[in-house]
Design a protein around this motif. Structure first.
Motif, PDB file in Angstrom:
ATOM      1  N   GLY A  97       0.871  -1.238  -0.066  1.00  0.00           N
ATOM      2  CA  GLY A  97       0.056   0.019  -0.067  1.00  0.00           C
ATOM      3  C   GLY A  97       0.748   1.245   0.054  1.00  0.00           C
ATOM      4  N   LEU A  98       2.088   1.158   0.460  1.00  0.00           N
ATOM      5  CA  LEU A  98       2.968   2.511   0.525  1.00  0.00           C
ATOM      6  C   LEU A  98       3.589   2.906  -0.774  1.00  0.00           C
ATOM      7  CD1 LEU A  98       5.182   1.668   3.537  1.00  0.00           C
ATOM      8  CD2 LEU A  98       3.153   2.846   3.461  1.00  0.00           C
ATOM      9  N   GLY A  99       3.711   4.111  -1.052  1.00  0.00           N
ATOM     10  CA  GLY A  99       4.185   4.505  -2.466  1.00  0.00           C
ATOM     11  C   GLY A  99       4.757   5.935  -2.245  1.00  0.00           C
ATOM     12  N   HIS A 100       5.060   6.521  -3.369  1.00  0.00           N
ATOM     13  CA  HIS A 100       5.603   7.942  -3.257  1.00  0.00           C
ATOM     14  C   HIS A 100       4.861   8.822  -4.046  1.00  0.00           C
ATOM     15  CE1 HIS A 100       9.222   7.044  -1.550  1.00  0.00           C
ATOM     16  NE2 HIS A 100       9.995   6.236  -2.639  1.00  0.00           N
ATOM     17  N   PRO A 101       4.081   9.687  -3.008  1.00  0.00           N
ATOM     18  CA  PRO A 101       2.862  10.430  -3.818  1.00  0.00           C
ATOM     19  C   PRO A 101       3.593  11.672  -4.716  1.00  0.00           C
ATOM     20  CG  PRO A 101       3.335  10.913  -1.373  1.00  0.00           C
ATOM     21  CD  PRO A 101       4.153   9.700  -1.636  1.00  0.00           C
ATOM     22  N   ARG A 102       5.051  11.947  -4.312  1.00  0.00           N
ATOM     23  CA  ARG A 102       5.357  12.920  -5.324  1.00  0.00           C
ATOM     24  C   ARG A 102       5.728  12.585  -6.440  1.00  0.00           C
ATOM     25  NH1 ARG A 102       9.065  16.877  -1.419  1.00  0.00           N
ATOM     26  NH2 ARG A 102      10.081  14.850  -1.025  1.00  0.00           N
ATOM     27  N   CYS A 103       6.007  11.371  -6.811  1.00  0.00           N
ATOM     28  CA  CYS A 103       6.699  10.800  -7.975  1.00  0.00           C
ATOM     29  C   CYS A 103       5.564  10.499  -9.096  1.00  0.00           C
ATOM     30  CB  CYS A 103       7.315   9.431  -7.618  1.00  0.00           C
ATOM     31  SG  CYS A 103       8.724   9.670  -6.137  1.00  0.00           S
ATOM     32  N   THR A 104       5.973  10.580 -10.276  1.00  0.00           N
ATOM     33  CA  THR A 104       5.162  10.164 -11.362  1.00  0.00           C
ATOM     34  C   THR A 104       4.965   8.873 -11.892  1.00  0.00           C
ATOM     35  OG1 THR A 104       6.964  10.966 -12.854  1.00  0.00           O
ATOM     36  CG2 THR A 104       5.385  12.828 -12.143  1.00  0.00           C
ATOM     37  N   ASN A 388       1.348   1.513  -4.059  1.00  0.00           N
ATOM     38  CA  ASN A 388       1.352   0.117  -3.678  1.00  0.00           C
ATOM     39  C   ASN A 388       2.462  -0.459  -4.274  1.00  0.00           C
ATOM     40  OD1 ASN A 388       0.264  -2.091  -2.465  1.00  0.00           O
ATOM     41  ND2 ASN A 388      -0.978  -2.587  -4.178  1.00  0.00           N
ATOM     42  N   LEU A 389       3.774  -0.173  -3.771  1.00  0.00           N
ATOM     43  CA  LEU A 389       5.050  -0.691  -4.116  1.00  0.00           C
ATOM     44  C   LEU A 389       5.168  -1.887  -3.479  1.00  0.00           C
ATOM     45  CD1 LEU A 389       7.102   2.655  -4.372  1.00  0.00           C
ATOM     46  CD2 LEU A 389       5.961   1.632  -6.054  1.00  0.00           C
ATOM     47  N   VAL A 407       1.614  -6.064   6.743  1.00  0.00           N
ATOM     48  CA  VAL A 407       1.245  -4.641   7.238  1.00  0.00           C
ATOM     49  C   VAL A 407       0.807  -3.880   5.937  1.00  0.00           C
ATOM     50  CG1 VAL A 407       1.920  -2.503   8.162  1.00  0.00           C
ATOM     51  CG2 VAL A 407       2.836  -4.478   9.003  1.00  0.00           C
ATOM     52  N   HIS A 408      -0.567  -3.597   5.914  1.00  0.00           N
ATOM     53  CA  HIS A 408      -1.202  -3.013   4.623  1.00  0.00           C
ATOM     54  C   HIS A 408      -1.927  -1.825   4.907  1.00  0.00           C
ATOM     55  CE1 HIS A 408      -3.306  -3.092   0.940  1.00  0.00           C
ATOM     56  NE2 HIS A 408      -4.548  -2.865   1.471  1.00  0.00           N
ATOM     57  N   LYS A 413      -4.949   6.114   0.530  1.00  0.00           N
ATOM     58  CA  LYS A 413      -4.931   6.953   1.811  1.00  0.00           C
ATOM     59  C   LYS A 413      -3.663   6.524   2.457  1.00  0.00           C
ATOM     60  CE  LYS A 413      -9.935   6.399   2.277  1.00  0.00           C
ATOM     61  NZ  LYS A 413     -11.048   5.636   3.067  1.00  0.00           N
ATOM     62  N   SER A 414      -2.601   6.028   2.019  1.00  0.00           N
ATOM     63  CA  SER A 414      -1.552   5.573   2.783  1.00  0.00           C
ATOM     64  C   SER A 414      -0.564   6.635   2.955  1.00  0.00           C
ATOM     65  CB  SER A 414      -0.903   4.417   1.830  1.00  0.00           C
ATOM     66  OG  SER A 414      -0.083   5.140   0.890  1.00  0.00           O
TER      67      SER A 414
END
Length: 446
Positions: A97-104, A388-389, A407-408, A413-414
């Motif tokens: 579920g985690l990711g990088h919101p500022r990345c394209t 969601n990496l 852990v999800h 919303k992550s």
């Protein structure tokens, strides 16, 4: 076989030509049987009780449908892909579920995996990266080792903007070049240098220092004639110059200290990363070198990009990148899952080395954090998303990490992946409450 000096040259008609590196120039013998079964075995015990971290990166995402477990928490069922790690499930945590919101997204995953940067955040610049977490850690852990950190990849150098060959970036966002040759890594870490080698190295350091001194002096004169924005850019550049100066100083301080002794015939140092025949053994020998780097305390921080984005191979030479554009095709997805399991088999072998080596009141793995994942998610349709990496965190139980969990977070919303990177930095013992776009540090402790 007769051994040759590494500086051997050919002379003729008044011209001197330097030879390429030949096996006969190597201080160890290289087996003619490539990709034979490895004879490498871990040591029984480690006497170095220190925290360590290695970041292992695979490109192009994974078959997320067979990767991500359906259940959450400590009683989850391993997914079809993760079942490869069944016997060591107590030593790792699956994070989704985690990711990088500022990345394209796209093929810049390796550029941003450890930085979380918005690469287009600076007006007028097509690319601007920031400090990677391994280098933040190396600033503390690297002060007592010969090498503050090591950067490895399947292609040497830095690559290009958006298609990086390295995961590591300094405080100015400057990429740190990676090494792809097991031979050269082994030489750097373990091959003793002669008195002549040391003198030549010190001369090179002195020449570089002289150049840096001239640059620093010229920059002072230039600073008096430019505006504020140019002054800011110059300050960023000079930060990189000062970092280079500091690296030279630390290397000079180690020049007369002997390198640790390692038995080279156990290592298949001739493996080539882009030879389909060598590929599995190349990954294995690079991880063997990581193990040896840690147990000899040559470094405590390693970033290892197993393949660059838009590239990569499976264990049978499959085209990893092509399969990541699967478009939902079932056959391509299955082949992608096969590559994922191949990668996890290599990871499992490395974790086994760390688990089998006693260290104080546990094993090497207990004080080594291993982060494995990708900077993109190829999703259900082959899109290259920074959300969601796929991610595994192993080891570090003596540093406060507890495992055997999934852990999800709901990806929309992550919290950012930087939260986890900050948390791991703190677990290693570094006192900081900020990194990149982190909003907290409670992913694994939640």
């Amino acid at each position: 076989m007769k051994r040759l000096n590494r500086r051997h040259i050919l002379r003729g008609a008044g011209v001197a030509l330097a030879l390429p590196f030949l096996d006969a120039m190597s201080p160890w013998e290289i087996s003619s049987a490539l990709a034979a079964e490895s004879k490498f075995r871990p040591r029984a015990e480690s006497t170095i009780v220190q925290p360590r971290v290695v970041f292992c990166y695979v490109p192009n995402g994974v078959n997320i449908l067979q990767w991500q477990p359906k259940e959450v928490g400590p009683n989850y069922t391993l997914s079809p892909t993760l079942k490869v790690l069944e016997e060591i499930r107590d030593d790792f945590t699956v994070v989704s579920g985690l990711g990088h919101p500022r990345c394209t997204g796209g093929h810049s995953g390796a550029d941003t995996w450890l930085t979380g940067a918005d690469l287009r955040s600076v007006p007028g610049k097509d690319y601007a990266n920031s400090l990677s977490v391994d280098q933040l850690i190396a600033e503390s852990l690297g002060t007592e080792t010969r090498f503050a950190s090591q950067q490895w990849s399947d292609q040497s150098g830095t690559g290009s903007a958006g298609h990086s060959h390295t995961l590591s970036f300094d405080r100015n966002g400057t990429p740190l070049p990676a090494e792809d040759s097991p031979k050269r890594i082994f030489e750097r870490l373990f091959v003793p240098e002669s008195a002549g080698d040391r003198e030549a190295t010190l001369r090179r350091y002195a020449e570089r220092r002289s150049v840096l001194d001239n640059v620093l002096e010229e920059s002072k004169r230039l600073a008096r004639r430019i505006g504020k924005e140019d002054q800011r850019k110059l300050d960023e550049y000079m930060g990189s110059v000062r970092s280079t100066e500091q690296r030279i100083e630390r290397l000079e301080s180690w020049i007369d200290r002997p390198k640790p002794s390692v038995d080279p015939p156990l290592l298949q140092l001739a493996m080539q990363p882009h030879n389909a025949h060598d590929r599995p053994m190349w990954i294995d020998v690079m991880l063997e070198l990581a193990y040896l780097s840690f147990i000899t305390d040559s470094t405590r921080v390693i970033s290892f990009e197993w393949s660059r984005e838009a590239g990569g191979f499976g264990g049978g030479g499959e085209n990893h990148h092509e399969l990541s554009h699967h478009g939902g095709d079932a056959g391509m997805l299955e082949k992608l899952a096969t590559i994922d399991r191949f990668h996890l088999e290599r990871l499992k072998r490395f974790l086994g080395f760390l688990r089998q080596t006693r260290e104080s009141d546990g094993s090497m793995l207990d004080r080594t954090i291993v982060v494995f994942g990708s900077g993109m998610n190829s999703g259900e349709g082959g899109d290259h998303s920074p959300k969601n990496l796929p991610l595994l965190v192993a080891g570090g139980s003596k540093l406060g990490l507890r495992h055997n969990r999934h852990v999800h977070f709901e990806s929309e919303k992550s919290p950012p992946l930087s939260n986890l990177l900050l948390e791991l930095t703190q677990r290693i013992g570094i006192e900081t409450d900020s990194f990149s776009d982190a909003t907290g540090a409670s992913i694994l402790s939640a």
